[in-house]
Write a protein that holds these residues in place. Structure first.
Motif, PDB file in Angstrom:
ATOM      1  N   VAL A 231      34.423  48.412  42.337  1.00 42.12           N
ATOM      2  CA  VAL A 231      34.914  47.223  41.662  1.00 42.12           C
ATOM      3  C   VAL A 231      34.009  46.084  42.105  1.00 42.12           C
ATOM      4  N   CYS A 232      33.544  45.279  41.163  1.00 44.90           N
ATOM      5  CA  CYS A 232      32.623  44.194  41.489  1.00 44.90           C
ATOM      6  C   CYS A 232      33.332  42.852  41.407  1.00 44.90           C
ATOM      7  N   LEU A 233      33.167  42.043  42.436  1.00 46.52           N
ATOM      8  CA  LEU A 233      33.717  40.694  42.501  1.00 46.52           C
ATOM      9  C   LEU A 233      32.569  39.697  42.379  1.00 46.52           C
ATOM     10  N   ALA A 234      32.599  38.849  41.368  1.00 45.77           N
ATOM     11  CA  ALA A 234      31.601  37.793  41.219  1.00 45.77           C
ATOM     12  C   ALA A 234      32.177  36.522  41.835  1.00 45.77           C
ATOM     13  N   LEU A 235      31.447  35.934  42.760  1.00 43.21           N
ATOM     14  CA  LEU A 235      31.915  34.779  43.522  1.00 43.21           C
ATOM     15  C   LEU A 235      30.889  33.656  43.466  1.00 43.21           C
ATOM     16  N   PRO A 236      31.326  32.415  43.663  1.00 46.05           N
ATOM     17  CA  PRO A 236      30.351  31.336  43.884  1.00 46.05           C
ATOM     18  C   PRO A 236      29.601  31.614  45.202  1.00 46.05           C
ATOM     19  N   ALA A 237      28.429  31.054  45.363  1.00 44.69           N
ATOM     20  CA  ALA A 237      27.582  31.325  46.531  1.00 44.69           C
ATOM     21  C   ALA A 237      28.306  31.057  47.850  1.00 44.69           C
ATOM     22  N   ASP A 238      29.057  29.952  47.951  1.00 50.33           N
ATOM     23  CA  ASP A 238      29.737  29.644  49.209  1.00 50.33           C
ATOM     24  C   ASP A 238      30.849  30.647  49.507  1.00 50.33           C
ATOM     25  N   ALA A 239      31.562  31.085  48.482  1.00 51.19           N
ATOM     26  CA  ALA A 239      32.612  32.087  48.675  1.00 51.19           C
ATOM     27  C   ALA A 239      32.005  33.449  49.020  1.00 51.19           C
TER      28      ALA A 239
ATOM     29  N   ARG B 175      40.400  40.158  28.563  1.00 48.17           N
ATOM     30  CA  ARG B 175      39.936  39.996  29.945  1.00 48.17           C
ATOM     31  C   ARG B 175      40.583  41.060  30.817  1.00 48.17           C
ATOM     32  N   LEU B 176      40.077  41.219  32.019  1.00 54.11           N
ATOM     33  CA  LEU B 176      40.605  42.195  32.960  1.00 54.11           C
ATOM     34  C   LEU B 176      41.880  41.655  33.593  1.00 54.11           C
ATOM     35  N   ASP B 177      42.981  42.400  33.487  1.00 44.82           N
ATOM     36  CA  ASP B 177      44.259  41.983  34.047  1.00 44.82           C
ATOM     37  C   ASP B 177      44.445  42.535  35.454  1.00 44.82           C
ATOM     38  N   HIS B 178      44.278  43.849  35.621  1.00 45.65           N
ATOM     39  CA  HIS B 178      44.459  44.446  36.942  1.00 45.65           C
ATOM     40  C   HIS B 178      43.702  45.766  37.061  1.00 45.65           C
ATOM     41  N   VAL B 179      43.480  46.164  38.297  1.00 44.58           N
ATOM     42  CA  VAL B 179      42.925  47.469  38.641  1.00 44.58           C
ATOM     43  C   VAL B 179      43.910  48.082  39.625  1.00 44.58           C
ATOM     44  N   VAL B 180      44.246  49.353  39.432  1.00 43.14           N
ATOM     45  CA  VAL B 180      45.144  50.049  40.348  1.00 43.14           C
ATOM     46  C   VAL B 180      44.290  50.880  41.301  1.00 43.14           C
ATOM     47  N   LEU B 181      44.469  50.642  42.601  1.00 46.18           N
ATOM     48  CA  LEU B 181      43.760  51.401  43.626  1.00 46.18           C
ATOM     49  C   LEU B 181      44.749  52.322  44.335  1.00 46.18           C
ATOM     50  N   TRP B 182      44.359  53.566  44.584  1.00 47.75           N
ATOM     51  CA  TRP B 182      45.182  54.482  45.379  1.00 47.75           C
ATOM     52  C   TRP B 182      44.948  54.182  46.844  1.00 47.75           C
ATOM     53  N   VAL B 183      46.016  53.996  47.588  1.00 46.77           N
ATOM     54  CA  VAL B 183      45.906  53.676  49.007  1.00 46.77           C
ATOM     55  C   VAL B 183      46.903  54.501  49.814  1.00 46.77           C
TER      56      VAL B 183
ATOM     57  N   THR C 281      57.664  49.341  43.504  1.00 44.56           N
ATOM     58  CA  THR C 281      56.955  50.585  43.815  1.00 44.56           C
ATOM     59  C   THR C 281      55.583  50.389  44.452  1.00 44.56           C
ATOM     60  N   PHE C 282      55.052  49.182  44.399  1.00 47.24           N
ATOM     61  CA  PHE C 282      53.765  48.897  45.035  1.00 47.24           C
ATOM     62  C   PHE C 282      53.582  47.387  45.166  1.00 47.24           C
ATOM     63  N   PRO C 283      52.810  46.947  46.164  1.00 48.37           N
ATOM     64  CA  PRO C 283      52.429  45.538  46.249  1.00 48.37           C
ATOM     65  C   PRO C 283      51.100  45.326  45.516  1.00 48.37           C
ATOM     66  N   SER C 284      50.692  44.093  45.440  1.00 47.43           N
ATOM     67  CA  SER C 284      49.435  43.740  44.796  1.00 47.43           C
ATOM     68  C   SER C 284      48.742  42.662  45.616  1.00 47.43           C
ATOM     69  N   VAL C 285      47.501  42.376  45.269  1.00 46.23           N
ATOM     70  CA  VAL C 285      46.787  41.220  45.810  1.00 46.23           C
ATOM     71  C   VAL C 285      46.142  40.490  44.639  1.00 46.23           C
ATOM     72  N   ARG C 286      46.154  39.166  44.719  1.00 44.88           N
ATOM     73  CA  ARG C 286      45.615  38.344  43.636  1.00 44.88           C
ATOM     74  C   ARG C 286      44.134  38.078  43.869  1.00 44.88           C
ATOM     75  N   VAL C 287      43.305  38.469  42.884  1.00 48.40           N
ATOM     76  CA  VAL C 287      41.867  38.221  42.914  1.00 48.40           C
ATOM     77  C   VAL C 287      41.595  36.791  42.466  1.00 48.40           C
ATOM     78  N   ASN C 288      42.236  36.399  41.370  1.00 49.10           N
ATOM     79  CA  ASN C 288      42.162  35.035  40.844  1.00 49.10           C
ATOM     80  C   ASN C 288      43.400  34.803  39.991  1.00 49.10           C
ATOM     81  N   GLU C 289      43.462  33.698  39.282  1.00 47.92           N
ATOM     82  CA  GLU C 289      44.676  33.377  38.538  1.00 47.92           C
ATOM     83  C   GLU C 289      44.972  34.369  37.416  1.00 47.92           C
TER      84      GLU C 289
END
Length: 143
Positions: A85-93, A7-15, A45-53
């Motif tokens: 990067v594509c995020l698949a969400l439930p309809a309400d989200a 499964r996908l663990d992380h994506v690194v984005l340059w910011v 060296t960098f922060p992150s944001v959680r997409v899901n668990e």
């Protein structure tokens, strides 16, 4: 999912500004910010944001490019975002994300229909950019 499945663990984005980027993802997108204080204190060296668990986005500062030497040529990738990067969400989200982005004045594409993806054709989708120009697609599938 089990720990032995791929499964996908992380994506690194340059910011440009990891703290500002973390705030954008937390406030406008609704992700949980991780290690922002530690980054600001110089402890990581960098922060992150959680997409899901299971998945996070690492927010790598452009200034770290010269230290990205895990593979020859890696430093040259600084500032070159992936196509999207594509995020698949439930309809309400999906609807809540679009509303939050609108509230934060984030430009978005029109709603698309029947875009092909990992789970077949998505019911709806749209695109937006983060403050560094990284492109995201949000979509939902009929369940």
């Amino acid at each position: 999912m089990t720990n032995s499945s791929t499964r996908l663990d992380h994506v690194v984005l340059w910011v440009a500004d990891p703290v500002a980027s973390a705030a954008f993802y937390e406030e406008a997108v609704g992700f949980e910010a991780l290690r922002v204080a530690e980054f600001a204190e110089g402890k990581v060296t960098f922060p992150s944001v959680r997409v899901n668990e299971e998945t996070i986005l690492d927010l790598a500062p452009h200034s770290a490019a010269d230290r990205m030497n895990m593979l020859p040529g890696s430093a040259g990738s600084a500032g070159h975002p992936v196509n999207h990067v594509c995020l698949a969400l439930p309809a309400d989200a999906f609807d809540a994300l679009r509303a939050r982005l609108h509230e934060h004045g984030v430009p978005m594409s029109d709603i698309g229909r029947h875009s092909s993806g990992a789970r077949g054709d998505a019911t709806r989708n749209f695109y937006f950019r983060d403050p560094d120009g990284n492109v995201f697609e949000a979509r939902h599938y009929d369940d």
